[in-house]
Scaffold this active site. Sequence first.
Site, short mmCIF file in Angstrom:
data_model
loop_
_atom_site.label_atom_id
_atom_site.label_comp_id
_atom_site.label_asym_id
_atom_site.label_seq_id
_atom_site.Cartn_x
_atom_site.Cartn_y
_atom_site.Cartn_z
N ARG A 39 0.83 -1.21 0.00
CA ARG A 39 0.00 0.00 0.00
C ARG A 39 0.86 1.25 0.00
O ARG A 39 0.47 2.29 -0.54
CB ARG A 39 -0.91 -0.03 1.24
CG ARG A 39 -1.83 1.16 1.40
CD ARG A 39 -2.72 1.00 2.62
NE ARG A 39 -1.94 0.77 3.84
CZ ARG A 39 -1.42 1.74 4.58
NH1 ARG A 39 -1.56 3.02 4.22
NH2 ARG A 39 -0.74 1.46 5.68
N LYS A 113 -6.25 -14.28 9.59
CA LYS A 113 -6.87 -15.04 10.67
C LYS A 113 -7.89 -14.13 11.38
O LYS A 113 -7.60 -13.56 12.43
CB LYS A 113 -5.82 -15.55 11.65
CG LYS A 113 -4.82 -16.51 11.00
CD LYS A 113 -3.73 -16.95 11.96
CE LYS A 113 -2.77 -17.91 11.30
NZ LYS A 113 -1.67 -18.34 12.20
N GLY A 143 -1.51 -21.91 10.93
CA GLY A 143 -0.61 -22.72 11.74
C GLY A 143 0.12 -21.88 12.76
O GLY A 143 -0.13 -20.67 12.89
N ALA A 147 5.60 -14.47 12.62
CA ALA A 147 6.31 -14.02 11.42
C ALA A 147 7.81 -13.87 11.62
O ALA A 147 8.61 -14.36 10.80
CB ALA A 147 5.70 -12.71 10.93
N LYS A 198 -7.98 -18.96 18.23
CA LYS A 198 -6.79 -18.94 19.09
C LYS A 198 -6.38 -17.50 19.42
O LYS A 198 -5.80 -17.24 20.48
CB LYS A 198 -5.64 -19.73 18.46
CG LYS A 198 -5.19 -19.22 17.09
CD LYS A 198 -4.15 -18.12 17.16
CE LYS A 198 -3.87 -17.55 15.79
NZ LYS A 198 -2.86 -16.45 15.84
N ASP A 251 -1.25 -23.61 16.74
CA ASP A 251 -1.30 -22.15 16.68
C ASP A 251 -1.64 -21.56 18.05
O ASP A 251 -1.14 -20.51 18.45
CB ASP A 251 -2.33 -21.72 15.64
CG ASP A 251 -2.09 -20.31 15.11
OD1 ASP A 251 -1.10 -19.68 15.52
OD2 ASP A 251 -2.89 -19.87 14.27
N ARG A 262 0.83 -10.48 18.58
CA ARG A 262 0.16 -9.19 18.71
C ARG A 262 -1.06 -9.29 19.61
O ARG A 262 -1.37 -8.36 20.36
CB ARG A 262 -0.25 -8.68 17.32
CG ARG A 262 0.93 -8.20 16.50
CD ARG A 262 0.56 -7.94 15.06
NE ARG A 262 0.35 -9.18 14.32
CZ ARG A 262 0.12 -9.26 13.02
NH1 ARG A 262 0.05 -8.15 12.31
NH2 ARG A 262 -0.03 -10.41 12.42
N ASN A 263 -1.77 -10.42 19.54
CA ASN A 263 -2.96 -10.59 20.37
C ASN A 263 -2.58 -10.75 21.83
O ASN A 263 -3.23 -10.20 22.72
CB ASN A 263 -3.76 -11.79 19.88
CG ASN A 263 -4.34 -11.55 18.50
OD1 ASN A 263 -5.32 -10.84 18.33
ND2 ASN A 263 -3.69 -12.13 17.49
#
Length: 376
Positions: A39, A113, A143, A147, A198, A251, A262-263
Amino acid sequence: MSRKAAAGARVSVVGSGSWGTTFGKILADGGADVTMWSRRAEVARSITKSHRNQDYLPGITLPPSLTATHDLADAVAGASQVFVAVPSQTLRDNLVALRPMLAPGTIVISLMKGVERTSGLRMSQVMQQTLDWDPTLIAAASGPNLALEIAKEQPTAAVVSSQSLETAQAVALLARNRYFRTFVNTDVIGTEFGGVLKNLIAVAIGIVDGVGYGENTKASIVTRGLVEMTDFAVALGAQPETLSGLAGLGDLIATCQSPLSRNNTAGRLLGQGYSFAAVVKQMQQTAEGLASVAPVLEIADSVGVSMPIVQQVKQVLDGTLDPKDIAPHLTTTDTDEPQGERTTDDAKTAGGGAVWGALKRAFDQLRNGGGSAGSD
């Protein structure tokens, strides 16, 4: 497609965040000729000229066969497979732009996801609807895939799922190299919901971690979280075996225990007392779990599945529950009566049998050298 034929294949990745860039690297290291769409023009220039995406993968050198462009038409021109890695809530708008540029017969793969907040649709469903695409030409990859670890070429595995086993196999042949192994299945529902659900459990783990609770609390949440994941996915048509595999249990473990998640990070900030708005402002990348809580609970209610952990996460997000008060509620239902852990212990309890079977199958697979029963 043979492994030899896969080498040099022309593919595209739409999205240049951490996971999109990492997956582009996976494909390029597997022999494909990869063009990414970014972007931001300056990110595209950096990837092509410096072989770096410093904003999202600092310190990682990208292969020369991975280039990027700010022009979406150029990115997907001639591509036999197009991998999409954009924030889930922007997917539909991005697909509207992409649709006129896709050649007939192109395989389109979701790397996302999440579920669409407004419709509750999975990403592959949004693709099928918006692109008006043959579902046998749509796949999803999922999975235990943090990253940065993969970008550093730490060995890992993933699963590619499609209604068409041939499509899944074609994608898997490209998405594999010396550090990345890809399995296949045809349970798209289970594969996608495993990746979505998850994230929600990882937010819960982050919350209790931020509050300061220990390993017993977190282990209880992970275990009962797998119950909720399995019950939910099976009620929507998934195979329970999928939730014991890479897209489910694998996962879940990676996302709940890693500070790279991040979650997990978003949950930890909530547990430390930050408001939902403050957490969103602090996060430099999208935490899909935050956007998926409400639509997942709506779907769960429509199919009669109880998700007490996810419900309590929503209350923290809404500001109606103090994070420090969450743990006593996370692993229980509204009743004070003892509940069976497995279906065989209590016929009224829906989730225990599914998770017990899932864990048993997972351990059986490990004993048998990691082989999968049926789908992989």
